[in-house]
Design an enzyme around this catalytic site. Structure first.
Site, PDB file in Angstrom:
ATOM      1  N   LYS A 140     -60.078 -67.286 147.457  1.00  0.00           N
ATOM      2  CA  LYS A 140     -58.887 -69.037 147.210  1.00  0.00           C
ATOM      3  C   LYS A 140     -57.830 -68.188 147.259  1.00  0.00           C
ATOM      4  O   LYS A 140     -56.767 -68.640 147.788  1.00  0.00           O
ATOM      5  CB  LYS A 140     -59.506 -69.890 146.025  1.00  0.00           C
ATOM      6  CG  LYS A 140     -58.288 -69.520 144.935  1.00  0.00           C
ATOM      7  CD  LYS A 140     -58.605 -70.323 144.158  1.00  0.00           C
ATOM      8  CE  LYS A 140     -58.364 -69.486 142.550  1.00  0.00           C
ATOM      9  NZ  LYS A 140     -57.229 -69.192 142.502  1.00  0.00           N
ATOM     10  N   ASN A 141     -57.488 -66.938 146.639  1.00  0.00           N
ATOM     11  CA  ASN A 141     -56.151 -66.904 146.080  1.00  0.00           C
ATOM     12  C   ASN A 141     -55.541 -66.122 147.857  1.00  0.00           C
ATOM     13  O   ASN A 141     -54.388 -65.541 147.517  1.00  0.00           O
ATOM     14  CB  ASN A 141     -56.444 -64.878 145.142  1.00  0.00           C
ATOM     15  CG  ASN A 141     -55.635 -65.724 143.940  1.00  0.00           C
ATOM     16  OD1 ASN A 141     -56.552 -67.257 143.497  1.00  0.00           O
ATOM     17  ND2 ASN A 141     -56.767 -64.841 142.422  1.00  0.00           N
ATOM     18  N   CYS A 177     -49.900 -70.301 130.539  1.00  0.00           N
ATOM     19  CA  CYS A 177     -51.305 -70.863 130.922  1.00  0.00           C
ATOM     20  C   CYS A 177     -52.410 -70.503 129.947  1.00  0.00           C
ATOM     21  O   CYS A 177     -51.802 -69.957 128.512  1.00  0.00           O
ATOM     22  CB  CYS A 177     -51.439 -70.631 132.832  1.00  0.00           C
ATOM     23  SG  CYS A 177     -52.567 -68.278 132.241  1.00  0.00           S
ATOM     24  N   ARG A 193     -46.995 -66.804 131.424  1.00  0.00           N
ATOM     25  CA  ARG A 193     -47.272 -65.822 133.089  1.00  0.00           C
ATOM     26  C   ARG A 193     -45.946 -66.771 133.795  1.00  0.00           C
ATOM     27  O   ARG A 193     -45.693 -68.275 134.158  1.00  0.00           O
ATOM     28  CB  ARG A 193     -48.009 -67.024 134.166  1.00  0.00           C
ATOM     29  CG  ARG A 193     -50.301 -66.399 133.317  1.00  0.00           C
ATOM     30  CD  ARG A 193     -50.290 -66.866 134.424  1.00  0.00           C
ATOM     31  NE  ARG A 193     -50.859 -66.333 135.062  1.00  0.00           N
ATOM     32  CZ  ARG A 193     -51.073 -67.005 136.045  1.00  0.00           C
ATOM     33  NH1 ARG A 193     -53.045 -67.719 135.963  1.00  0.00           N
ATOM     34  NH2 ARG A 193     -51.726 -65.969 137.496  1.00  0.00           N
ATOM     35  N   ASP A 237     -59.248 -60.483 136.671  1.00  0.00           N
ATOM     36  CA  ASP A 237     -60.200 -62.290 137.182  1.00  0.00           C
ATOM     37  C   ASP A 237     -61.872 -61.202 136.868  1.00  0.00           C
ATOM     38  O   ASP A 237     -62.338 -62.413 136.917  1.00  0.00           O
ATOM     39  CB  ASP A 237     -59.735 -61.797 138.719  1.00  0.00           C
ATOM     40  CG  ASP A 237     -58.643 -62.520 138.709  1.00  0.00           C
ATOM     41  OD1 ASP A 237     -57.797 -63.050 137.422  1.00  0.00           O
ATOM     42  OD2 ASP A 237     -58.419 -62.906 139.568  1.00  0.00           O
ATOM     43  N   ARG A 279     -62.386 -74.906 140.074  1.00  0.00           N
ATOM     44  CA  ARG A 279     -60.842 -74.442 140.852  1.00  0.00           C
ATOM     45  C   ARG A 279     -60.941 -73.560 141.766  1.00  0.00           C
ATOM     46  O   ARG A 279     -60.282 -73.673 143.426  1.00  0.00           O
ATOM     47  CB  ARG A 279     -59.752 -74.427 140.021  1.00  0.00           C
ATOM     48  CG  ARG A 279     -59.538 -75.415 139.430  1.00  0.00           C
ATOM     49  CD  ARG A 279     -58.373 -75.003 138.370  1.00  0.00           C
ATOM     50  NE  ARG A 279     -57.437 -73.989 139.280  1.00  0.00           N
ATOM     51  CZ  ARG A 279     -56.673 -73.126 138.485  1.00  0.00           C
ATOM     52  NH1 ARG A 279     -56.775 -73.043 136.916  1.00  0.00           N
ATOM     53  NH2 ARG A 279     -55.623 -72.062 139.523  1.00  0.00           N
TER      54      ARG A 279
HETATM   55  C1  UD1 Z   1     -52.568 -63.080 140.696  1.00  0.00           C
HETATM   56  C2  UD1 Z   1     -54.343 -64.095 141.037  1.00  0.00           C
HETATM   57  C3  UD1 Z   1     -54.819 -64.038 139.269  1.00  0.00           C
HETATM   58  C4  UD1 Z   1     -54.420 -62.840 138.980  1.00  0.00           C
HETATM   59  C5  UD1 Z   1     -53.244 -62.355 139.227  1.00  0.00           C
HETATM   60  C6  UD1 Z   1     -53.402 -60.984 138.319  1.00  0.00           C
HETATM   61  C7  UD1 Z   1     -53.666 -65.703 142.519  1.00  0.00           C
HETATM   62  C8  UD1 Z   1     -52.995 -66.972 142.794  1.00  0.00           C
HETATM   63  N1  UD1 Z   1     -54.027 -65.632 141.459  1.00  0.00           N
HETATM   64  O1  UD1 Z   1     -51.992 -64.469 139.924  1.00  0.00           O
HETATM   65  O2  UD1 Z   1     -55.809 -64.453 140.152  1.00  0.00           O
HETATM   66  O3  UD1 Z   1     -55.257 -62.920 137.605  1.00  0.00           O
HETATM   67  O4  UD1 Z   1     -52.771 -62.378 140.561  1.00  0.00           O
HETATM   68  O5  UD1 Z   1     -54.225 -60.486 139.317  1.00  0.00           O
HETATM   69  O6  UD1 Z   1     -53.870 -65.046 143.265  1.00  0.00           O
HETATM   70  N2  UD1 Z   1     -45.158 -61.200 135.295  1.00  0.00           N
HETATM   71  C9  UD1 Z   1     -43.818 -61.190 135.135  1.00  0.00           C
HETATM   72  N3  UD1 Z   1     -42.866 -62.009 135.988  1.00  0.00           N
HETATM   73  C10 UD1 Z   1     -43.273 -62.821 136.903  1.00  0.00           C
HETATM   74  C11 UD1 Z   1     -44.496 -62.922 137.783  1.00  0.00           C
HETATM   75  C12 UD1 Z   1     -45.502 -61.992 137.234  1.00  0.00           C
HETATM   76  O7  UD1 Z   1     -43.902 -60.900 133.836  1.00  0.00           O
HETATM   77  O8  UD1 Z   1     -42.652 -63.094 137.816  1.00  0.00           O
HETATM   78  C13 UD1 Z   1     -45.978 -60.753 134.995  1.00  0.00           C
HETATM   79  C14 UD1 Z   1     -47.046 -61.476 134.394  1.00  0.00           C
HETATM   80  O9  UD1 Z   1     -47.530 -62.303 133.263  1.00  0.00           O
HETATM   81  C15 UD1 Z   1     -48.458 -60.335 134.790  1.00  0.00           C
HETATM   82  C16 UD1 Z   1     -48.471 -59.672 135.524  1.00  0.00           C
HETATM   83  O10 UD1 Z   1     -47.043 -59.632 135.931  1.00  0.00           O
HETATM   84  O11 UD1 Z   1     -48.399 -60.127 133.042  1.00  0.00           O
HETATM   85  C17 UD1 Z   1     -49.334 -60.024 136.813  1.00  0.00           C
HETATM   86  O12 UD1 Z   1     -48.971 -61.127 136.738  1.00  0.00           O
HETATM   87  P1  UD1 Z   1     -48.814 -61.620 138.799  1.00  0.00           P
HETATM   88  O13 UD1 Z   1     -49.495 -60.264 139.675  1.00  0.00           O
HETATM   89  O14 UD1 Z   1     -47.614 -62.594 139.306  1.00  0.00           O
HETATM   90  O15 UD1 Z   1     -50.272 -62.803 138.745  1.00  0.00           O
HETATM   91  P2  UD1 Z   1     -50.815 -64.095 139.614  1.00  0.00           P
HETATM   92  O16 UD1 Z   1     -49.647 -63.399 140.360  1.00  0.00           O
HETATM   93  O17 UD1 Z   1     -49.449 -64.969 138.465  1.00  0.00           O
END
Ligand code: UD1
Length: 420
Positions: free
Chosen positions: A22-23, A117, A122, A308, A400
């Site tokens: 999915k991701n 979330c 996030r 995850d 999902r």
């Molecule tokens: C993706 C995955 C999710 C997984 C996560 C971490 C998808 C669709 N989702 O989520 O299943 O749990 O990676 O492996 O691929 N952060 C910030 N600012 C930002 C972006 C991120 O502070 O603009 C922080 C987040 O709060 C978190 C960390 O960075 O603490 C990592 O998050 P991130 O890798 O971005 O997660 P997602 O891409 O949203």
């Protein structure tokens, strides 16, 4: 709302085919916005988030067709609208992925700002800062991110911490630009690497994917690579591997990529599991294990242990022979499942960013409520070993991201059914 009713105590046995990730599928679908020609994706999982992304692309004006199970044809040449509405974004945070591609191709985009979330705040600040660094004008108006840019250009972007989403998103946006974009402290996840491979097949100039520094040299336009296959879902695979071990079962996982599962398999081995991969590393055979040994877990960006998989391991460790400590290095508040697991008899104490799981003799069935996607899977796994009946409510979270979860588990001998 659908629920699962599970009778615990049955070992899982047989073969299960792991679906596409999915991701990986979600950013690939969004990347098709950059390509005004038809693209065919194969091995796409039939999960709600994929349908949501398809709906979003259709709303933008793209022609999106599910040709058959696993195969989607997307033609974004007809996109006429650049707004991703609140109604869709609130259902799926990954909708943010369309912002950069729309901006790069059309010079404008409006995407509803995703909220928090179930496992805490996030933010999307890295995404926004990155696009601004590339020259975009970005404001927040009426809950929407409103972005404008004649043409994106040269930037050097360094994230405070590794972000899968921001790395994938900014990489996509930078493909059609007038400059060179350097992303430092980039995420190394396989989903980022496969996205880069897809973009490169489409004519993008990217180097360094899978390392800390990704460099994207902008081109004028991308072309369709024809077809592209989605990588296997490492989290789904990990979930079945854990399910096999904790039920004392013997499951063979087909269509996996063992290289993507190293940290998860290492922890499973430490906990006492035994398994074997085939020579191509595409199949993983789990052998019946013995007792579950306690293990400490620290979630971290790839190649570290994935957040995850944290909830599923917690479910397993509830019945380990001793005490395990789980530290959440990505989302300190991602422990809601712990409280539900205690309803099944688990002994778990949650503190600031970590959980202490003291193994108990057995779990006993009870009604529980899923709080997010992976938490749902963890509760189902716990139900598989709990004595008696467990009812898992709110499994729309699970739908999902897990294709045919109850069907796959039933085919392995689990006693699980869905009630509407
Ligand atoms: C993706 C995955 C999710 C997984 C996560 C971490 C998808 C669709 N989702 O989520 O299943 O749990 O990676 O492996 O691929 N952060 C910030 N600012 C930002 C972006 C991120 O502070 O603009 C922080 C987040 O709060 C978190 C960390 O960075 O603490 C990592 O998050 P991130 O890798 O971005 O997660 P997602 O891409 O949203």
């Amino acid at each position: 709302m659908d629920k699962f009713v599970i009778e615990g105590g049955y070992k899982l046995r047989g073969e299960v085919r792991v679906s596409g990730a999915k991701n990986a599928a979600l950013p690939l679908f969004a990347a098709s916005i950059l390509i005004p020609e038809p693209v065919v994706f194969r091995n796409v999982p039939d999960v709600a988030d994929v349908f949501t992304m398809a709906e979003l692309l259709s709303d933008l004006g793209a022609r999106v067709e599910r040709v058959e199970k696993g195969t989607w044809r997307i033609d974004t040449s007809s996109i006429s609208n650049t707004t991703a509405p609140y109604e869709v974004v609130k259902r799926m945070r990954a909708s943010i992925y369309v912002l950069g591609p729309l901006l790069a191709r059309f010079g404008r985009a409006e995407v509803s700002l995703p909220g928090g979330c179930a496992f805490g705040p996030r933010p999307v600040d890295f995404h926004i800062r990155g696009l601004k660094a590339m020259g975009a004008d970005i404001r927040v108006e009426h809950g929407y991110i409103v972005a404008r840019a004649e043409r994106l250009g040269t930037a050097s972007i360094a994230f405070d911490k590794k972000s899968v989403g921001a790395t994938a998103h900014l990489m996509m946006a930078a493909t059609i630009s007038d400059g060179e974009v350097i992303i430092e402290n980039a995420a190394l996840e396989p989903e980022v690497v496969t996205l880069a491979e897809f973009l490169k097949l489409s004519g993008a100039e990217i180097t360094g994917e899978g390392t800390d520094e990704v460099i994207v040299r902008g081109v004028d336009a991308l072309r369709s690579p024809g077809e592209f296959e989605v990588i296997p879902d490492r989290i789904e695979a990990g979930t079945y591997a854990v399910a096999s071990f904790m039920t004392g079962g013997e499951v063979t996982l087909k269509n996996v990529c063992v290289e993507h599962l190293r940290s998860v398999l290492e922890k499973l081995r430490e906990a006492g599991a035994s398994f074997e991969a085939d020579s191509r590393n595409r199949e993983l055979r789990m052998f019946p294990g013995g007792r579950i040994a306690p293990v400490d877990i620290f979630t971290a960006p790839f190649p570290g242990f994935p957040t995850d998989m944290q909830a599923q391991f917690m479910a397993m460790l509830t019945v380990a022979d001793g005490t395990s400590v789980i530290r959440e290095g990505i989302y300190p508040d991602r422990f809601k499942h712990a409280f539900e697991l205690t309803r099944l008899g688990a002994d778990i104490k949650v503190d600031d960013g970590f959980a202490v799981v003291k193994g108990v003799e057995k779990l006993t069935g009870a009604p529980v409520m899923a709080s997010d996607l992976r938490a749902s899977a963890a509760l189902v796994l716990a139900g598989l070993i709990a004595e008696g009946t467990t009812v898992v409510d709110r499994i729309y979270h699970l739908d999902r991201g897990y294709e045919d979860f109850e069907k796959k588990l039933s085919s392995l001998g689990a006693h699980i059914r869905r009630i509407k």
